[in-house]
Design a protein around this motif. Sequence first.
Motif, PDB file in Angstrom:
ATOM      1  N   HIS A   1       1.031  -1.107  -0.100  1.00  0.00           N
ATOM      2  CA  HIS A   1       0.160  -0.097  -0.068  1.00  0.00           C
ATOM      3  C   HIS A   1       1.145   1.368  -0.162  1.00  0.00           C
ATOM      4  CE1 HIS A   1       1.413  -0.109   4.375  1.00  0.00           C
ATOM      5  NE2 HIS A   1       0.528   1.486   4.585  1.00  0.00           N
TER       6      HIS A   1
ATOM      7  N   VAL B   1       1.386   2.606  -3.729  1.00  0.00           N
ATOM      8  CA  VAL B   1       0.164   2.883  -4.664  1.00  0.00           C
ATOM      9  C   VAL B   1       0.953   4.284  -5.210  1.00  0.00           C
ATOM     10  CG1 VAL B   1      -1.822   3.939  -4.566  1.00  0.00           C
ATOM     11  CG2 VAL B   1      -1.831   2.079  -3.402  1.00  0.00           C
TER      12      VAL B   1
ATOM     13  N   ASN C   1      -4.106   5.861  -6.847  1.00  0.00           N
ATOM     14  CA  ASN C   1      -5.034   4.571  -6.904  1.00  0.00           C
ATOM     15  C   ASN C   1      -5.181   3.096  -7.361  1.00  0.00           C
ATOM     16  OD1 ASN C   1      -6.342   6.789  -5.591  1.00  0.00           O
ATOM     17  ND2 ASN C   1      -7.276   6.946  -6.884  1.00  0.00           N
ATOM     18  N   ALA C   2      -3.045   3.489  -7.725  1.00  0.00           N
ATOM     19  CA  ALA C   2      -2.887   1.974  -8.335  1.00  0.00           C
ATOM     20  C   ALA C   2      -2.002   1.416  -8.068  1.00  0.00           C
ATOM     21  CB  ALA C   2      -2.638   2.129  -9.753  1.00  0.00           C
ATOM     22  N   THR C   3      -2.110   0.221  -7.852  1.00  0.00           N
ATOM     23  CA  THR C   3      -1.238  -1.298  -7.031  1.00  0.00           C
ATOM     24  C   THR C   3      -0.945  -2.307  -8.531  1.00  0.00           C
ATOM     25  OG1 THR C   3      -0.431  -2.119  -5.054  1.00  0.00           O
ATOM     26  CG2 THR C   3      -2.843  -2.526  -5.531  1.00  0.00           C
TER      27      THR C   3
ATOM     28  N   SER D   1       0.144  -6.220  -9.220  1.00  0.00           N
ATOM     29  CA  SER D   1      -0.952  -6.596  -8.682  1.00  0.00           C
ATOM     30  C   SER D   1       0.035  -8.288  -8.960  1.00  0.00           C
ATOM     31  CB  SER D   1      -2.567  -7.658  -9.535  1.00  0.00           C
ATOM     32  OG  SER D   1      -3.020  -8.466  -8.202  1.00  0.00           O
TER      33      SER D   1
ATOM     34  N   VAL E   1      -0.252 -10.944  -7.354  1.00  0.00           N
ATOM     35  CA  VAL E   1      -1.771 -12.751  -7.451  1.00  0.00           C
ATOM     36  C   VAL E   1      -1.752 -13.055  -8.646  1.00  0.00           C
ATOM     37  CG1 VAL E   1      -3.754 -13.521  -6.751  1.00  0.00           C
ATOM     38  CG2 VAL E   1      -2.428 -12.344  -4.884  1.00  0.00           C
TER      39      VAL E   1
ATOM     40  N   ARG F   1      -8.699  -8.656 -15.749  1.00  0.00           N
ATOM     41  CA  ARG F   1      -9.008  -9.116 -14.333  1.00  0.00           C
ATOM     42  C   ARG F   1      -9.977  -7.891 -13.801  1.00  0.00           C
ATOM     43  NH1 ARG F   1      -6.749 -10.530  -9.183  1.00  0.00           N
ATOM     44  NH2 ARG F   1      -5.650  -8.670  -9.561  1.00  0.00           N
TER      45      ARG F   1
ATOM     46  N   HIS G   1     -12.030   4.570 -13.381  1.00  0.00           N
ATOM     47  CA  HIS G   1     -12.069   2.538 -13.388  1.00  0.00           C
ATOM     48  C   HIS G   1     -11.437   1.995 -14.455  1.00  0.00           C
ATOM     49  CE1 HIS G   1     -15.189   2.457  -9.983  1.00  0.00           C
ATOM     50  NE2 HIS G   1     -14.381   2.395  -9.396  1.00  0.00           N
TER      51      HIS G   1
ATOM     52  N   GLN H   1      -3.011   0.117 -13.660  1.00  0.00           N
ATOM     53  CA  GLN H   1      -2.215  -1.484 -12.800  1.00  0.00           C
ATOM     54  C   GLN H   1      -1.517  -2.264 -13.648  1.00  0.00           C
ATOM     55  OE1 GLN H   1      -5.667  -3.279 -10.896  1.00  0.00           O
ATOM     56  NE2 GLN H   1      -4.388  -3.905  -9.249  1.00  0.00           N
TER      57      GLN H   1
END
Lengths: 193, 272
Positions: free
Chosen positions: A44, A47, A50-52, A54, A56, A131, A152, A159
């Motif tokens: 976090h 960031v 607002n994008a981080t 991923s 995963v 995704r 978004h 992102q």
Amino acid sequence: MAASTTSLSFRSNDREIAAASAPSIALAVGVVALAAILQATLLHVAVIRNATPSLVLIVVVLYALRVGAERGLLIGALGGLFEDALTGGTGGSWTLATALVAIVAGAMSRFFFSDAPQALIIAVALGSLLRSAFFWSIMSLGGYPSGLAATHLHTAILQALYTTLVAIPIILFLARSKERPVRRIKLRDFRST
Amino acid sequence: MVPIFTYRDERKLFALIATIIVASLIALVQLEYARDGKTSPLSLAVTTLSAYLEIALSAVSGGVQHAADSTASVPSLYGENQRLRGENARLRTENDALGEQLAITPSEDARRRVLERFANGIPATVIGYDPENVMRVVTIDRGANARVNRDDGVINDDGVVGRVVEVDPLTSKVLLITDVTSKLPSVVQRGRWWGIANGTMTRVKLQYVSQDAPLKVGDRVVTGEGRSFHAGILVGTISRIEPMPAGGLDQSAIIEPAVSFGRLDHVLVLPK
């Protein structure tokens, strides 16, 4: 004779060998859980607008491309489940979205096999965008306010770029560290006997 | 017959007499200046010249002596250097510890002040964030076992943080007021004008405020009595007033939250 380590192959034999030499499911589950926890606790601070990144998604896409849709689906669903559990308020949206991406990535691996870093990097970028699209579609169906679609979309693109940038060194490291030619020779020798 | 004084002896004699005379004159001059309490020019010249020489000699001899001492003390210098390095490392560590203590102290003070104000509050620590950063949700280390309930308000020393949306036995999820799904009944403190504070991902938007309310930038917005909060807890200050649309019946304003959500650490859960 050993095949090149950076190749694009349409032979089923190569796909089977890649899947057989992939890490075990238990190890993949551990890695994807670690990735989710790292994202929830440490990333976090990274960031940007607002994008981080991923982690995963990187794990799921790379694993699904290697092992196919079935095992990829399991890891994708578990990765998304970890994220849903750590987020709160998303229901099972991450589970569904990540599982769908894993299916797509795994299905792609049925048609060709590639361990070329360029192909994997493109797959991660497309996987991230896909995704996000799946996730926000599911959230909208669940009643999430859709007034911020443009925001978004911008965040999803950022992102995808961010995740791809993080994935590049990981993919290059994996490409350098694996020992595919040796494994191929051993497996082929085993099959010929 | 050998003469008593030769030409050479005469010259010596004259030289001797001249020297005595000059010395006498010098002595007289010296005495004269000494009597007046002054330094004679000759003394001045001599002492100045000698001073330069002394300085030069001192520098040379000092340099040589220093070099010799340095060479002789190399082994002890190494030991002393090691000792000073160790001491430097210890002082750096001590400095870091003191810096950390200084950084923590205001946070602890703030926590104590909040605890005093809300005696029934449940102190908690933020332990996790949304992994994908799409929801403004944080995880705290208190759950049902600590009597945390859904919809409990969460604050810190600066103001409103959010409300509890999920409760597990050991942890809870807190929806921050900046999330787009967050809606909080709020009041502009100056005129008691009501509105709804909605999250916009980065800030909070105060909506549905009466069109008659003369809002001003800098007005403080506090919570109204609601499901999660009692009245009067600071939400933030108005940073921008949005132009009212033609025919609009209400107005909106952007609130700069009082809480810095990037630095959330200790919070307090307020059971209703």
